[in-house]
Enzyme design. Structure first.
Site, PDB file in Angstrom:
ATOM      1  NE  ARG A  63       2.639   0.229  -0.877  1.00  0.00           N
ATOM      2  CZ  ARG A  63       3.301  -0.804  -1.372  1.00  0.00           C
ATOM      3  NH1 ARG A  63       4.637  -0.763  -1.400  1.00  0.00           N
ATOM      4  NH2 ARG A  63       2.672  -1.848  -1.852  1.00  0.00           N
ATOM      5  CE  LYS A  81       0.868  -2.196   2.782  1.00  0.00           C
ATOM      6  NZ  LYS A  81      -0.343  -1.800   2.067  1.00  0.00           N
ATOM      7  CG  HIS A  86      -1.883   5.625  -2.943  1.00  0.00           C
ATOM      8  ND1 HIS A  86      -0.822   5.166  -2.181  1.00  0.00           N
ATOM      9  CD2 HIS A  86      -2.503   4.524  -3.434  1.00  0.00           C
ATOM     10  CE1 HIS A  86      -0.827   3.836  -2.200  1.00  0.00           C
ATOM     11  NE2 HIS A  86      -1.825   3.430  -2.958  1.00  0.00           N
ATOM     12  NE  ARG A  90       1.423   2.154  -4.773  1.00  0.00           N
ATOM     13  CZ  ARG A  90       2.411   1.272  -4.745  1.00  0.00           C
ATOM     14  NH1 ARG A  90       3.650   1.666  -5.012  1.00  0.00           N
ATOM     15  NH2 ARG A  90       2.194   0.014  -4.470  1.00  0.00           N
ATOM     16  CG  HIS A 131       0.756  -4.138  -6.045  1.00  0.00           C
ATOM     17  ND1 HIS A 131       0.214  -3.790  -7.256  1.00  0.00           N
ATOM     18  CD2 HIS A 131       0.508  -3.083  -5.216  1.00  0.00           C
ATOM     19  CE1 HIS A 131      -0.343  -2.592  -7.160  1.00  0.00           C
ATOM     20  NE2 HIS A 131      -0.168  -2.142  -5.941  1.00  0.00           N
ATOM     21  CE1 TYR A 162      -3.334   1.653 -10.474  1.00  0.00           C
ATOM     22  CE2 TYR A 162      -2.239  -0.397  -9.898  1.00  0.00           C
ATOM     23  CZ  TYR A 162      -2.581   0.896  -9.592  1.00  0.00           C
ATOM     24  OH  TYR A 162      -2.184   1.452  -8.408  1.00  0.00           O
TER      25      TYR A 162
END
Length: 342
Positions: free
Chosen positions: A183, A207, A280, A283, A306, A315
């Site tokens: 990210r 994150k 993004h 990514r 994630h 995806y």
């Protein structure tokens, strides 16, 4: 208000939400307080709790959509923040139940992640190779001093050194984002010590304060090490492991808008790259490529950091769309419109 301030302290200190998330929450609550209080209200606390009812939140939703003309996704985010705030007030015994749960969120279209095609990215990397080779390093060495010895920023010597530096930095930003899928905030937070060239990994806190290790290919490790030489020359000293990996030409840590501009500038004129050009999307590009190559979803989830597989499963929609097209083009019955016989 005191209540909203306490809540922001709670999500920062206890929940350890990121700076960006904290800003979003604070903006939403400020907006809701202004709506609840109106221009003449002095007791903001009472006005706030008085409006935290299903009707009050529904009225706010209408105000956002009709008055502020916000999109469905943003409005849903506002309701979601208010729901978190109400849960916090319940935990403190200040609300009996969560009124936001009774408010219907606006319907959001399911957005498929945008991504760039691999051949377009190959075009970009081939075209930008001269910005990062050893020849341009030698060229930079000759004029690097202009960045440190008080040469005016408007002079041609300073501008030449700055341009060589920025071209290399922008290309490395694209390389890291595309090769690792990290990210934007994770990229900015990288330190020199995050890169372990002997193990060929990049290690960082992502994150949600999760430590991640991402494999780095030889070419990326090489590009980073050449960049570090250039960055040391730009600031005129050897930098330490705890210092930021990526810095501006005058030694400052990168900031979000810098990264956004770098991506737009680098990918702006590449043939075949259309639509939004953001960190993004790079990514998403990596995730889509890995999935197309047959990588399992769980491995992609781990790589992207994630917290749940649901986020990664988005995806698969891209892949399903692709399969439908292949089927329509290749299957004999699909070609005939699916009719029997013939």
């Amino acid at each position: 208000s005191m209540l909203t301030d306490d809540f922001i302290l709670y999500i920062t200190g206890v929940k350890r939400y990121s700076d960006r998330t904290r800003e979003i929450y604070a903006d939403v609550l400020r907006n809701f307080c202004d709506f609840a209080c109106g221009p003449d209200e002095t007791d903001r606390e009472t006005a706030l709790t008085r409006t935290l009812t299903p009707t009050g939140i529904r009225n706010y939703e209408v105000h956002l959509m009709d008055g502020q003309k916000l999109g469905a996704r943003t409005v849903a985010q506002h309701i979601s923040v208010l729901s978190s705030f109400c849960r916090y007030l319940m935990s403190r015994g200040l609300l009996a139940s969560n009124p936001a749960r009774l408010v219907k969120r606006p319907k959001c279209e399911k957005r498929l992640p945008n991504f760039f095609r691999k051949d377009s990215m190959d075009v970009y990397f081939n075209a930008s190779e001269p910005s990062v080779d050893t020849e341009s390093l030698t060229e930079f060495e000759k004029c690097a001093e202009a960045l440190r010895d008080g040469t005016p920023r408007t002079s041609s010597a300073y501008k030449a050194a700055e341009e060589l530096y920025n071209r290399r930095l922008r290309r490395l930003i694209i390389s890291i984002l595309y090769e690792t899928g990290m990210r934007r905030a994770e990229l900015i937070s990288l330190k020199i010590g995050s890169v372990d060239s002997s193990r060929k990994i990049i290690r960082f806190t992502g994150k949600g304060d999760k430590m991640r290790e991402i494999p780095a290919v030889d070419a990326l490790i090489q590009e980073i090490s050449l960049y570090l030489k250039v960055a040391d020359m730009a600031v005129g000293r050897k930098r330490g492991a705890e210092e930021p990996l990526l810095i501006t030409v005058n030694g400052q840590k990168l900031y979000p808008v810098f990264v956004d501009r770098a991506v737009k500038r680098e990918l702006g004129d590449v043939e075949g790259i259309t639509g939004k050009k953001s960190p993004h999307v790079l990514r998403h590009t990596l995730a889509t490529e890995l999935l197309d190559d047959g990588t399992d979803l769980y491995s992609i989830k781990e790589l992207l950091g994630h917290s749940s597989l649901a986020a990664t499963q988005v995806y698969t929609h891209n892949t399903v769309e692709k399969l439908k097209k292949v089927y329509a083009n290749a299957h004999p019955r699909a070609k005939r419109g699916g009719k029997h016989g013939d």
